[in-house]
Every structure is written in C-alpha cells, then in structure tokens.
Design a protein around this motif. Structure first.
Motif, short mmCIF file in Angstrom:
data_model
loop_
_atom_site.label_atom_id
_atom_site.label_comp_id
_atom_site.label_asym_id
_atom_site.label_seq_id
_atom_site.Cartn_x
_atom_site.Cartn_y
_atom_site.Cartn_z
N THR A 13 29.98 5.14 61.71
CA THR A 13 31.01 4.25 60.80
C THR A 13 31.76 5.15 60.46
OG1 THR A 13 29.30 2.86 60.72
CG2 THR A 13 31.25 2.29 59.72
N GLU A 14 31.37 6.51 59.19
CA GLU A 14 32.28 7.15 59.23
C GLU A 14 33.54 7.46 59.49
OE1 GLU A 14 34.09 8.14 55.20
OE2 GLU A 14 32.88 6.23 55.13
N ALA A 15 33.30 8.79 61.53
CA ALA A 15 33.78 8.88 62.06
C ALA A 15 34.76 8.33 62.61
CB ALA A 15 33.06 9.88 62.64
N SER A 16 34.30 6.82 62.28
CA SER A 16 35.48 6.50 63.70
C SER A 16 36.33 5.95 62.27
CB SER A 16 34.42 4.86 63.73
OG SER A 16 35.64 3.74 64.46
N ARG A 17 36.03 5.61 61.08
CA ARG A 17 36.90 5.57 59.98
C ARG A 17 38.07 6.42 59.85
NH1 ARG A 17 33.38 2.73 55.64
NH2 ARG A 17 32.50 1.20 57.13
N GLN A 18 37.80 7.51 59.36
CA GLN A 18 38.27 8.12 59.21
C GLN A 18 39.08 9.18 60.53
OE1 GLN A 18 37.08 11.72 56.67
NE2 GLN A 18 36.23 9.98 55.29
N LEU A 19 38.40 9.21 61.73
CA LEU A 19 39.30 9.98 62.41
C LEU A 19 39.99 9.05 63.30
CD1 LEU A 19 36.69 12.08 64.13
CD2 LEU A 19 38.47 12.71 62.36
N GLY A 20 40.06 7.45 63.21
CA GLY A 20 40.59 6.60 64.55
C GLY A 20 39.74 6.13 65.53
N VAL A 21 38.67 6.40 65.51
CA VAL A 21 38.22 6.52 66.93
C VAL A 21 37.15 5.11 67.43
CG1 VAL A 21 36.52 8.28 68.92
CG2 VAL A 21 37.94 9.25 67.03
N ASN A 22 36.94 4.66 68.58
CA ASN A 22 36.78 3.25 68.14
C ASN A 22 34.72 4.44 68.85
OD1 ASN A 22 35.06 1.14 70.29
ND2 ASN A 22 36.76 0.48 70.09
N MET A 23 34.11 3.43 67.60
CA MET A 23 32.85 2.98 67.80
C MET A 23 31.84 3.42 68.86
SD MET A 23 31.07 3.61 64.48
CE MET A 23 29.88 2.49 64.55
N ASN A 24 32.38 2.53 70.31
CA ASN A 24 32.05 2.98 71.52
C ASN A 24 31.95 4.15 71.56
OD1 ASN A 24 30.95 0.09 71.07
ND2 ASN A 24 32.60 -1.15 72.39
N ILE A 25 32.97 4.96 71.49
CA ILE A 25 33.48 6.50 71.65
C ILE A 25 32.57 6.95 71.59
CG2 ILE A 25 34.82 7.90 71.88
CD1 ILE A 25 36.88 5.79 72.51
N ILE A 26 32.65 7.02 70.57
CA ILE A 26 31.29 8.11 69.31
C ILE A 26 30.39 7.84 69.99
CG2 ILE A 26 30.50 8.43 67.21
CD1 ILE A 26 33.68 7.79 66.35
N TYR A 27 29.72 6.36 69.84
CA TYR A 27 28.25 6.27 70.45
C TYR A 27 27.68 6.69 71.60
CZ TYR A 27 24.49 3.54 71.95
OH TYR A 27 22.74 3.54 72.67
N ASN A 28 29.03 6.37 72.89
CA ASN A 28 28.56 7.18 74.30
C ASN A 28 28.33 8.10 74.43
OD1 ASN A 28 28.15 4.38 75.43
ND2 ASN A 28 30.82 4.43 76.11
N ALA A 29 29.56 9.23 73.57
CA ALA A 29 29.42 10.04 73.22
C ALA A 29 28.44 11.16 72.97
CB ALA A 29 30.73 10.77 73.12
N LEU A 30 28.05 9.98 71.41
CA LEU A 30 26.59 10.69 71.72
C LEU A 30 25.47 10.62 71.78
CD1 LEU A 30 26.81 9.47 67.54
CD2 LEU A 30 26.84 12.10 68.15
#
Length: 179
Positions: free
Chosen positions: A146-163
C-alpha cells in the motif's frame, strides 16, 4: 419464563422477497417451501455451505431458472429495513453460519471490510516491499504494498502481480519482497 420472554423467543416467518406464496424465511434463518393445493407439502429447505463459508440454497419459480441465494440475504431482505440501500449483509458476531436476525445488519462494502479488520477476520498485509527502478536500478524500500503504491503512484494490482511472479510492463518499477 414470562409470557413476554416466550413471545420474544418465538420464531417468526415472512415471505421470501420475490417468491411470495412459494417460500418463507424465519428470523432464525430457516427457509421453508410452502405447500400448495396440488399436493406439494410444506417442508424445510436443505442448505449447503459454499466454499466461502456461507449457507446457500436453490429457489425455484415457475417459468424462471433456479436461483442460488444466500440465507443471510433472505433473512435481511425479509426482516431488516434498508432505507439507505446498503448492498451487503454483515454477520455481527463474525459467524457466517449464524443467520439469526439479531446477528445481521445491512452495511456498505467499506463498512463490511472495516468490521472484518476490527474483529480480526482480515489482517493488513504489512510485509516490506522493495521497488527497483527498471532503467536506473534505484532501490526504494517500503513498509507495505500500500505504501509503495501511494508513494510511487503505481496501481496495487500491478505491485501484487509483480510480487506473484507475473511480470508486467505497465510500470517503470519491478517489485520484490524483503527477505
């Protein structure tokens, strides 16, 4: 037991909304099909527990396909006013199979999620994440997705899929869990 206590504990039956004259539901979360003049007898409906842990059953109406419905929604629709048109029914005591009237309330999705966090049914995912800029190799560490999404402006789903190991070309960042 007083007469008042006995009356408060009585099972009350009401028509299932949309199936009036065919099915009734009680304030205890029991569904009954009604008999008819052609010999069909009144009977308690059998339910099954879905994968998500809620009780469900099938309702039939002549000329329409069978409909799968949740028991808690039938109870709420029959017994609880919903003037604000809230879309979900919450189990107050967190027991998904307790479909008694006093355990149910209409809520918004946001209220239902807040209740789940407050009661410990859901826990926040606060695992640290590292973001690595694809072009520069710059690394930034965050307390959570959530913090990465907020600060980088990247959608949560993109981060989740990458992880999850599903590569994505929708971001200038790649993400890893902190070991």
């Amino acid at each position: 037991m007083t007469i008042k206590e006995a009356n408060e504990n009585e099972e009350e039956w009401r028509d299932v909304v949309g199936y009036e004259g065919l099915y009734v539901v009680s304030n205890y979360g029991v569904v009954k099909s009604l008999g008819n003049h052609r010999g069909r007898k009144e009977k308690i409906m059998k339910t099954h527990v879905c994968r998500n842990g809620y009780e469900k059953l099938d309702l039939c109406k002549k000329g329409q396909p069978t409909k799968k419905v949740y028991v808690h929604r039938l109870v709420a629709s029959a017994f609880i006013q919903n003037p604000l048109n809230k879309e979900q029914v919450n189990h107050i005591n967190c027991k998904k199979l307790d479909n008694k009237l006093e355990n149910l309330e209409w809520v918004t999705r946001r209220e239902n999620i807040a209740h789940a966090y407050a009661t410990g049914l859901m826990k926040k995912n606060n695992k640290p994440v590292v973001a690595i800029h694809i072009e520069t190799g710059e690394k930034q560490e965050f307390e959570s997705q959530t913090e990465a999404s907020r600060q980088l402006g990247v959608n949560m789903n993109i981060i989740y899929n990458a992880l999850q190991g599903r590569g994505t070309k929708q971001s200038e960042w790649k993400f890893e869990r902190v070991s």
